[in-house]
Design a protein around this motif. Structure first.
Motif, PDB file in Angstrom:
ATOM      1  N   ALA A  22      67.224  74.697 -27.255  1.00 26.51           N
ATOM      2  CA  ALA A  22      66.259  75.014 -28.306  1.00 26.51           C
ATOM      3  C   ALA A  22      65.910  73.763 -29.101  1.00 26.51           C
ATOM      4  O   ALA A  22      66.772  72.915 -29.360  1.00 26.51           O
ATOM      5  CB  ALA A  22      66.818  76.086 -29.240  1.00 26.51           C
ATOM      6  N   LEU A  24      63.457  73.044 -32.617  1.00 31.42           N
ATOM      7  CA  LEU A  24      62.642  73.634 -33.678  1.00 31.42           C
ATOM      8  C   LEU A  24      62.044  72.526 -34.525  1.00 31.42           C
ATOM      9  O   LEU A  24      62.751  71.623 -34.973  1.00 31.42           O
ATOM     10  CB  LEU A  24      63.498  74.553 -34.553  1.00 31.42           C
ATOM     11  CG  LEU A  24      62.819  75.188 -35.777  1.00 31.42           C
ATOM     12  CD1 LEU A  24      61.700  76.136 -35.349  1.00 31.42           C
ATOM     13  CD2 LEU A  24      63.851  75.930 -36.631  1.00 31.42           C
ATOM     14  N   LEU A 116      58.720  76.181 -31.467  1.00 31.25           N
ATOM     15  CA  LEU A 116      60.053  76.464 -30.931  1.00 31.25           C
ATOM     16  C   LEU A 116      59.994  76.424 -29.409  1.00 31.25           C
ATOM     17  O   LEU A 116      59.228  77.168 -28.798  1.00 31.25           O
ATOM     18  CB  LEU A 116      60.528  77.834 -31.409  1.00 31.25           C
ATOM     19  CG  LEU A 116      61.923  78.295 -30.980  1.00 31.25           C
ATOM     20  CD1 LEU A 116      63.000  77.377 -31.543  1.00 31.25           C
ATOM     21  CD2 LEU A 116      62.168  79.737 -31.421  1.00 31.25           C
ATOM     22  N   ARG A 117      60.779  75.534 -28.817  1.00 30.03           N
ATOM     23  CA  ARG A 117      60.781  75.428 -27.360  1.00 30.03           C
ATOM     24  C   ARG A 117      62.207  75.242 -26.858  1.00 30.03           C
ATOM     25  O   ARG A 117      63.112  74.902 -27.617  1.00 30.03           O
ATOM     26  CB  ARG A 117      59.906  74.260 -26.898  1.00 30.03           C
ATOM     27  CG  ARG A 117      60.339  72.899 -27.404  1.00 30.03           C
ATOM     28  CD  ARG A 117      59.442  71.794 -26.841  1.00 30.03           C
ATOM     29  NE  ARG A 117      59.705  70.504 -27.445  1.00 30.03           N
ATOM     30  CZ  ARG A 117      60.670  69.678 -27.064  1.00 30.03           C
ATOM     31  NH1 ARG A 117      61.479  70.024 -26.072  1.00 30.03           N
ATOM     32  NH2 ARG A 117      60.838  68.516 -27.664  1.00 30.03           N
ATOM     33  N   VAL A 121      64.947  79.965 -25.882  1.00 34.47           N
ATOM     34  CA  VAL A 121      64.195  80.451 -27.043  1.00 34.47           C
ATOM     35  C   VAL A 121      63.781  81.916 -26.917  1.00 34.47           C
ATOM     36  O   VAL A 121      63.649  82.607 -27.931  1.00 34.47           O
ATOM     37  CB  VAL A 121      62.970  79.564 -27.330  1.00 34.47           C
ATOM     38  CG1 VAL A 121      63.416  78.178 -27.739  1.00 34.47           C
ATOM     39  CG2 VAL A 121      62.024  79.509 -26.148  1.00 34.47           C
ATOM     40  N   LEU A 124      66.764  83.725 -28.083  1.00 35.27           N
ATOM     41  CA  LEU A 124      66.921  83.487 -29.515  1.00 35.27           C
ATOM     42  C   LEU A 124      65.959  84.368 -30.313  1.00 35.27           C
ATOM     43  O   LEU A 124      66.362  85.065 -31.255  1.00 35.27           O
ATOM     44  CB  LEU A 124      66.673  82.006 -29.808  1.00 35.27           C
ATOM     45  CG  LEU A 124      66.984  81.465 -31.206  1.00 35.27           C
ATOM     46  CD1 LEU A 124      67.164  79.954 -31.145  1.00 35.27           C
ATOM     47  CD2 LEU A 124      65.906  81.811 -32.219  1.00 35.27           C
ATOM     48  N   ILE A 185      65.726  81.245 -37.971  1.00 31.13           N
ATOM     49  CA  ILE A 185      65.759  80.810 -36.574  1.00 31.13           C
ATOM     50  C   ILE A 185      67.004  79.966 -36.310  1.00 31.13           C
ATOM     51  O   ILE A 185      67.672  80.117 -35.280  1.00 31.13           O
ATOM     52  CB  ILE A 185      64.476  80.033 -36.223  1.00 31.13           C
ATOM     53  CG1 ILE A 185      63.272  80.981 -36.241  1.00 31.13           C
ATOM     54  CG2 ILE A 185      64.602  79.355 -34.865  1.00 31.13           C
ATOM     55  CD1 ILE A 185      61.931  80.285 -36.084  1.00 31.13           C
ATOM     56  N   GLY A 189      70.132  80.763 -33.767  1.00 33.50           N
ATOM     57  CA  GLY A 189      70.427  79.808 -32.706  1.00 33.50           C
ATOM     58  C   GLY A 189      71.828  79.243 -32.727  1.00 33.50           C
ATOM     59  O   GLY A 189      72.141  78.329 -31.946  1.00 33.50           O
TER      60      GLY A 189
END
Length: 209
Positions: A22, A24, A116-117, A121, A124, A185, A189
């Protein structure tokens, strides 16, 4: 050119990384335009002004490199564009739609975009959003307005240019809820070692038990 005096709502946050799982970051100062009009009147002007095709199916977005158009309702769309282009897009669309009932508003200053990648994800976001994010149902070009925790967001799935096999999600959120969403987020995560964040806002991440 972006005014150097402008401060994004997440200027105090550094991008977060959890390996390939992840990543962000804030995509600050994106141009965002809210549009309401009859699709029969909007389709041609939209393509002329932005180069994008008007999506007419629920849950879909038409994606370009730096411009996307998201379906929000039978007569409502959102345009995500490059920084400092929203005012021009709004003006050009308003002029093109002058003979028809419409509403075109530059809402860039009210919102920001979180990017977000990573390979984890979808799992998540599944902790925070009730819609089905499986690739069969929410692939590249999908987009919806939904709740992420307590925050109303526009969620768009696009292809990550750095890794075509991994999804990239844009989350458009109100400025006042941006820090809450960032910390939410990060909290979701933790399973993938995304660094925890302490919220500076007044909205708690979790309801008291």
């Amino acid at each position: 050119m972006i005014d150097e005096r402008r401060v994004s709502p997440l200027a105090h946050r550094e991008p977060l990384h959890a390996g390939d799982f992840a990543h962000l970051a804030e995509d600050a100062f994106r141009g965002i335009v809210s549009v309401r009009a009859a699709p029969i009147h909007l389709a041609a002007p939209l393509q002329a002004v932005t180069g994008r095709i008007l999506p007419i199916r629920a849950g879909h977005a038409d994606l370009g490199r730096r411009c996307a158009v998201l379906w929000l309702g039978p007569d409502e769309w959102a345009i995500l564009a490059a920084p400092d282009t929203a005012a021009g897009i709004a003006q050009d669309l308003s002029q093109a739609l002058a003979l028809y009932q419409h509403q075109v508003v530059d809402v860039s200053d009210y919102n920001t975009v979180l990017s977000l990648r990573g390979s984890a994800v979808r799992a998540l976001l599944a902790k925070l959003i009730t819609i089905d994010l499986h690739p069969r149902h929410f692939a590249r070009g999908s987009g919806v307005a939904t709740l992420c925790g307590k925050a109303q967001v526009w969620l768009i799935c696009r292809e990550d240019e750095k890794s075509a096999s991994e999804p990239l999600f844009d989350l458009v959120v109100r400025r006042s809820m941006a820090d809450y969403l960032w910390c939410l987020i990060a909290d979701a995560g933790r399973e993938w070692a995304l660094p925890p964040q302490e919220s500076i806002g007044q909205v708690p991440l979790h309801m008291p038990g």
